[in-house]
Design an enzyme around this catalytic site. Sequence first.
Site, PDB file in Angstrom:
ATOM      1  N   HIS A 160       0.839  -1.197   0.000  1.00 42.67           N
ATOM      2  CA  HIS A 160       0.000   0.000   0.000  1.00 42.67           C
ATOM      3  C   HIS A 160       0.873   1.245   0.000  1.00 42.67           C
ATOM      4  O   HIS A 160       2.090   1.182   0.172  1.00 42.67           O
ATOM      5  CB  HIS A 160      -0.884   0.030   1.256  1.00 42.67           C
ATOM      6  CG  HIS A 160      -1.923  -1.030   1.306  1.00 42.67           C
ATOM      7  ND1 HIS A 160      -3.255  -0.792   1.025  1.00 42.67           N
ATOM      8  CD2 HIS A 160      -1.833  -2.353   1.608  1.00 42.67           C
ATOM      9  CE1 HIS A 160      -3.942  -1.919   1.158  1.00 42.67           C
ATOM     10  NE2 HIS A 160      -3.098  -2.882   1.509  1.00 42.67           N
ATOM     11  N   GLU A 224       3.213  -0.324   4.052  1.00 38.32           N
ATOM     12  CA  GLU A 224       3.026   1.033   3.537  1.00 38.32           C
ATOM     13  C   GLU A 224       4.363   1.520   2.990  1.00 38.32           C
ATOM     14  O   GLU A 224       5.327   1.674   3.729  1.00 38.32           O
ATOM     15  CB  GLU A 224       2.531   1.964   4.645  1.00 38.32           C
ATOM     16  CG  GLU A 224       1.222   1.527   5.296  1.00 38.32           C
ATOM     17  CD  GLU A 224       0.004   1.786   4.429  1.00 38.32           C
ATOM     18  OE1 GLU A 224       0.124   2.530   3.428  1.00 38.32           O
ATOM     19  OE2 GLU A 224      -1.076   1.253   4.755  1.00 38.32           O
TER      20      GLU A 224
END
Length: 344
Positions: A160, A224
Amino acid sequence: MLQALLDSKDFLALTLANPQTLGDEFSFTLGEHTRVNVWDTGVIVFEPAQPQGKDVILSCGVHGNETAPIELCNTLIKQLLQQKIIAKQRTLFLIGNPLAINNGTRIIDENMNRLFSGEHSNPPGLVNPERLRAKKLETYVDRFFKAAAAGRQRIHYDLHTAMRASKHEKFAIYPYRPGRAYSAEQIMFLAASGVDTVLFHHEPTTTFSYFSSEQYGADAFTIELGKVYPMGQNDMTRFIAAQEMFTRLITDKPLQLESFSTDKVNLYQVCRVINKHFDDFEFTFATDVENFRAFPKGFVLAREGGQEIKVEQEVESIVFPNAKVPIGNRTVICLIPSVAPDVR
């Protein structure tokens, strides 16, 4: 479809041109070393003729506007299709939400990363594209892991990018795994990939990584890799370390990892999640506050329903603040610094 992919070697382009289906499954071979199976739009498997001991899933695009991981995965897929690199581990790539990618938005109707572990079929049921796709993605993970012999290491990195700036640019969420030690090797693999911060979650969730961890015993993470930018506007030099380590993983090159030490990584423990209960929920801090901003004990983080929500620990850092979620959803995760839990 097969010829288009063989000509272009661009699986992302094929996926986005056919965001809902590619029709029938198809497969082909690369030289005498790899069988390639395309199960669906955004779903491609590389099966080495002589696989080593790991089954690897790299997923991206669960949120359609998180483009850097999508571009990173497509680069790896292209290199495999061009035979510039050769897979030695069974590898499944999943491009999660093609409709949202085409739309340039995080979602079409609903946050897909709250819809796994069967949540997609809970009321109101399979009523939107994200719920339908989440159910399919679960079946592909199940099919991939169960197609191999037992005893192999299972890995799932769900990639992500975040909506806001961050004190720690790249970080990973380690799903709750009661009764199972945390992997020192995996944490140091992340560090070598440029992901030097790990959050240990404290409870079950309905994220994609928790699904693979809980259902299949996979070493799974929500990772992330930086901040959201439009497709084509990412500085891909910021992902060189991640691309190198993912390449080493799937081609079975030596990983050359450092030994685990808390001096080499930033570790946080999730201490609580704050959910929204009233429409008037609001944070007291600026909307552009960065991830991992720390607040002292007693600080009023938010207000709703006439009540104040205060920092309970001596210091709590926050990630993913979002007051605009539906009632019942998470507004923020609160963290405290962690001495390494059961890491082996």
